[in-house]
Design a protein around this motif. Structure first.
Motif, PDB file in Angstrom:
ATOM      1  N   ALA A  63       0.804  -1.227   0.000  1.00  0.00           N
ATOM      2  CA  ALA A  63       0.000   0.000   0.000  1.00  0.00           C
ATOM      3  C   ALA A  63       0.834   1.273   0.000  1.00  0.00           C
ATOM      4  O   ALA A  63       0.389   2.309  -0.505  1.00  0.00           O
ATOM      5  N   ASP A  64       2.041   1.239   0.541  1.00  0.00           N
ATOM      6  CA  ASP A  64       2.850   2.464   0.641  1.00  0.00           C
ATOM      7  C   ASP A  64       3.834   2.629  -0.512  1.00  0.00           C
ATOM      8  O   ASP A  64       4.595   3.596  -0.541  1.00  0.00           O
ATOM      9  N   LEU A  65       3.830   1.712  -1.470  1.00  0.00           N
ATOM     10  CA  LEU A  65       4.795   1.773  -2.553  1.00  0.00           C
ATOM     11  C   LEU A  65       4.347   2.733  -3.646  1.00  0.00           C
ATOM     12  O   LEU A  65       3.163   3.055  -3.760  1.00  0.00           O
ATOM     13  N   ASP A  66       5.281   3.156  -4.459  1.00  0.00           N
ATOM     14  CA  ASP A  66       4.943   3.872  -5.671  1.00  0.00           C
ATOM     15  C   ASP A  66       3.938   3.032  -6.459  1.00  0.00           C
ATOM     16  O   ASP A  66       4.142   1.825  -6.634  1.00  0.00           O
ATOM     17  N   PRO A  67       2.833   3.616  -6.924  1.00  0.00           N
ATOM     18  CA  PRO A  67       1.788   2.826  -7.596  1.00  0.00           C
ATOM     19  C   PRO A  67       2.294   1.980  -8.758  1.00  0.00           C
ATOM     20  O   PRO A  67       1.832   0.842  -8.944  1.00  0.00           O
ATOM     21  N   LEU A  68       3.232   2.493  -9.538  1.00  0.00           N
ATOM     22  CA  LEU A  68       3.743   1.729 -10.669  1.00  0.00           C
ATOM     23  C   LEU A  68       4.540   0.510 -10.199  1.00  0.00           C
ATOM     24  O   LEU A  68       4.426  -0.581 -10.764  1.00  0.00           O
ATOM     25  N   ILE A  69       5.328   0.705  -9.137  1.00  0.00           N
ATOM     26  CA  ILE A  69       6.099  -0.416  -8.590  1.00  0.00           C
ATOM     27  C   ILE A  69       5.165  -1.449  -7.981  1.00  0.00           C
ATOM     28  O   ILE A  69       5.324  -2.663  -8.181  1.00  0.00           O
ATOM     29  N   ARG A 116      13.606  -4.339  15.608  1.00  0.00           N
ATOM     30  CA  ARG A 116      13.632  -3.026  14.976  1.00  0.00           C
ATOM     31  C   ARG A 116      12.354  -2.889  14.152  1.00  0.00           C
ATOM     32  O   ARG A 116      11.691  -3.879  13.850  1.00  0.00           O
ATOM     33  N   GLU A 117      12.044  -1.669  13.773  1.00  0.00           N
ATOM     34  CA  GLU A 117      10.772  -1.427  13.085  1.00  0.00           C
ATOM     35  C   GLU A 117      10.963  -0.537  11.857  1.00  0.00           C
ATOM     36  O   GLU A 117      11.740   0.415  11.886  1.00  0.00           O
ATOM     37  N   ILE A 118      10.251  -0.891  10.805  1.00  0.00           N
ATOM     38  CA  ILE A 118      10.153  -0.056   9.615  1.00  0.00           C
ATOM     39  C   ILE A 118       8.711   0.426   9.514  1.00  0.00           C
ATOM     40  O   ILE A 118       7.778  -0.358   9.706  1.00  0.00           O
ATOM     41  N   VAL A 119       8.528   1.693   9.238  1.00  0.00           N
ATOM     42  CA  VAL A 119       7.184   2.217   9.015  1.00  0.00           C
ATOM     43  C   VAL A 119       6.857   1.968   7.549  1.00  0.00           C
ATOM     44  O   VAL A 119       7.212   2.751   6.666  1.00  0.00           O
ATOM     45  N   GLY A 120       6.208   0.846   7.301  1.00  0.00           N
ATOM     46  CA  GLY A 120       5.938   0.476   5.919  1.00  0.00           C
ATOM     47  C   GLY A 120       5.088  -0.768   5.821  1.00  0.00           C
ATOM     48  O   GLY A 120       4.716  -1.383   6.829  1.00  0.00           O
ATOM     49  N   SER A 121       4.803  -1.152   4.587  1.00  0.00           N
ATOM     50  CA  SER A 121       3.941  -2.290   4.278  1.00  0.00           C
ATOM     51  C   SER A 121       4.728  -3.598   4.307  1.00  0.00           C
ATOM     52  O   SER A 121       5.939  -3.626   4.563  1.00  0.00           O
ATOM     53  N   HIS A 122       4.037  -4.675   3.990  1.00  0.00           N
ATOM     54  CA  HIS A 122       4.630  -6.011   3.978  1.00  0.00           C
ATOM     55  C   HIS A 122       5.830  -6.083   3.033  1.00  0.00           C
ATOM     56  O   HIS A 122       6.832  -6.742   3.326  1.00  0.00           O
ATOM     57  N   ASN A 123       5.731  -5.416   1.887  1.00  0.00           N
ATOM     58  CA  ASN A 123       6.799  -5.458   0.888  1.00  0.00           C
ATOM     59  C   ASN A 123       7.756  -4.278   0.957  1.00  0.00           C
ATOM     60  O   ASN A 123       8.738  -4.231   0.212  1.00  0.00           O
ATOM     61  N   SER A 124       7.499  -3.351   1.846  1.00  0.00           N
ATOM     62  CA  SER A 124       8.323  -2.151   1.927  1.00  0.00           C
ATOM     63  C   SER A 124       9.810  -2.431   2.141  1.00  0.00           C
ATOM     64  O   SER A 124      10.652  -1.750   1.549  1.00  0.00           O
ATOM     65  N   PRO A 125      10.194  -3.424   2.952  1.00  0.00           N
ATOM     66  CA  PRO A 125      11.623  -3.664   3.162  1.00  0.00           C
ATOM     67  C   PRO A 125      12.375  -4.042   1.892  1.00  0.00           C
ATOM     68  O   PRO A 125      13.613  -3.940   1.858  1.00  0.00           O
ATOM     69  N   PHE A 126      11.657  -4.466   0.872  1.00  0.00           N
ATOM     70  CA  PHE A 126      12.307  -4.966  -0.338  1.00  0.00           C
ATOM     71  C   PHE A 126      12.085  -4.080  -1.558  1.00  0.00           C
ATOM     72  O   PHE A 126      12.846  -4.162  -2.522  1.00  0.00           O
ATOM     73  N   ALA A 159       5.434  -1.730  10.471  1.00  0.00           N
ATOM     74  CA  ALA A 159       4.379  -1.119  11.277  1.00  0.00           C
ATOM     75  C   ALA A 159       3.071  -0.920  10.521  1.00  0.00           C
ATOM     76  O   ALA A 159       2.008  -0.830  11.142  1.00  0.00           O
ATOM     77  N   GLU A 160       3.130  -0.828   9.180  1.00  0.00           N
ATOM     78  CA  GLU A 160       1.921  -0.597   8.394  1.00  0.00           C
ATOM     79  C   GLU A 160       1.501  -1.832   7.598  1.00  0.00           C
ATOM     80  O   GLU A 160       0.763  -1.727   6.625  1.00  0.00           O
ATOM     81  N   ASP A 161       1.960  -2.986   8.031  1.00  0.00           N
ATOM     82  CA  ASP A 161       1.677  -4.240   7.331  1.00  0.00           C
ATOM     83  C   ASP A 161       0.196  -4.596   7.448  1.00  0.00           C
ATOM     84  O   ASP A 161      -0.354  -4.660   8.548  1.00  0.00           O
ATOM     85  N   GLN A 162      -0.451  -4.833   6.315  1.00  0.00           N
ATOM     86  CA  GLN A 162      -1.849  -5.264   6.310  1.00  0.00           C
ATOM     87  C   GLN A 162      -1.974  -6.778   6.184  1.00  0.00           C
ATOM     88  O   GLN A 162      -3.039  -7.333   6.454  1.00  0.00           O
ATOM     89  N   ALA A 163      -0.895  -7.448   5.784  1.00  0.00           N
ATOM     90  CA  ALA A 163      -0.923  -8.904   5.666  1.00  0.00           C
ATOM     91  C   ALA A 163      -0.744  -9.568   7.028  1.00  0.00           C
ATOM     92  O   ALA A 163      -1.491 -10.487   7.395  1.00  0.00           O
ATOM     93  N   ILE A 164       0.252  -9.111   7.769  1.00  0.00           N
ATOM     94  CA  ILE A 164       0.479  -9.565   9.145  1.00  0.00           C
ATOM     95  C   ILE A 164       0.561  -8.296   9.988  1.00  0.00           C
ATOM     96  O   ILE A 164       1.641  -7.722  10.158  1.00  0.00           O
ATOM     97  N   PRO A 165      -0.553  -7.817  10.503  1.00  0.00           N
ATOM     98  CA  PRO A 165      -0.547  -6.550  11.240  1.00  0.00           C
ATOM     99  C   PRO A 165       0.462  -6.542  12.383  1.00  0.00           C
ATOM    100  O   PRO A 165       0.792  -7.592  12.947  1.00  0.00           O
ATOM    101  N   LYS A 166       0.921  -5.353  12.703  1.00  0.00           N
ATOM    102  CA  LYS A 166       1.948  -5.213  13.728  1.00  0.00           C
ATOM    103  C   LYS A 166       1.560  -5.889  15.036  1.00  0.00           C
ATOM    104  O   LYS A 166       2.393  -6.526  15.690  1.00  0.00           O
ATOM    105  N   VAL A 167       0.298  -5.793  15.425  1.00  0.00           N
ATOM    106  CA  VAL A 167      -0.127  -6.425  16.675  1.00  0.00           C
ATOM    107  C   VAL A 167       0.053  -7.934  16.602  1.00  0.00           C
ATOM    108  O   VAL A 167       0.387  -8.584  17.593  1.00  0.00           O
TER     109      VAL A 167
END
Length: 262
Positions: A159-165, A229-239, A205-213
């Protein structure tokens, strides 16, 4: 501290084409980590009826992990994304660097790193880890019996990625075996003394697949101590967005493992 960095064995998550991780793996290699990608049977399976969590674990062990350790004497850090945490952490059982050093053997697993991934006790399935059934966005028996695909993958995974990516990544998703999610996880290595203080988790922190909780609940449920450690991003954001930040986290986790010695 070791002068040569350990080999990273990377275990991918469900549905994601290997190219999803190209930049992440390239940056690890640029940081002097020899890095190997480990495939397993339930990802784009040829036989979904036999692609369960145990088969995935055996494949990771026999085809990737054991050759690195036993044949090449490598020190290995296993980095796992999402579902990859199930076969990855189980494959390491009995192969900690601490234990193998005590046995007079070369090589071993120095530590385990989960990236927004499943940390399950032996006997529990991915479905069990989500309240007993898969979430509604996992489309079962699609595109054919025994397979799964995510519904609305951009919103769930990127959800947080560039739409084209995000759109391009979603176009390359591959089916994942349903049995892998509903079969019991083999016993994980993180229960063993050789992995004490050698467990790390990079939370999204913004993962919708496996929520942070859910990520936090799984770690807490192990009864083990985790470096987090924490990244403020979606499931795929780290990659696909915050890749540099993710690699930096891996660097720091590994440095902590190595500071403990063998």
């Amino acid at each position: 501290m070791a002068t040569t960095k350990p080999t990273i064995l990377f275990i991918p998550g469900a549905w994601l084409h290997p190219s999803t991780y190209d930049t992440f793996i390239s940056l690890l290699q640029d940081s002097s980590f020899p890095t190997t990608y480990a495939a397993y049977p339930s990802l784009d399976p040829s036989d979904p009826a036999n692609a369960d969590a145990a088969a995935d674990t055996n494949d990771v062990l026999e085809e990737s992990l054991f050759p690195l350790i036993e044949n090449e004497g490598k020190d290995v850090v296993i980095v796992m994304h999402s579902y990859g945490g199930v076969p990855g952490s189980a494959a390491a059982k009995g192969l900690s660097k601490v234990r193998r050093t005590q046995e007079g053997k070369r090589g071993g697993v120095v530590g385990l790193i989960h990236i927004s991934g499943f940390v399950l006790p032996g006997g529990a399935s991915v479905a069990d880890g989500q309240g007993g059934q898969l979430p509604e966005w996992v489309k079962e028996n699609e595109p054919s019996p025994g397979l799964t695909l995510p519904d609305n993958p951009i919103a769930i995974l990127s959800a947080d990625l560039d739409p084209l990516i995000a759109k391009e990544n979603a176009s390359r998703l591959v089916p994942h075996a349903l049995l892998a999610f509903k079969s019991p996880a083999p016993a994980p290595a993180w229960t063993e003394p050789g992995f004490e203080n050698r467990l790390a988790y990079l939370a999204c922190a913004e993962d919708q697949a496996i929520p942070k909780v859910g990520q936090e609940a799984m770690m807490q449920g192990t009864g083990m101590s985790w470096v987090v450690r924490e990244i403020v991003g979606s499931h795929n954001s780290p990659f696909l967005k915050k890749t540099g930040e993710a690699v930096q986290a891996v660097e720091e986790f590994v440095k902590g493992f190595l500071s403990l010695g063998a």
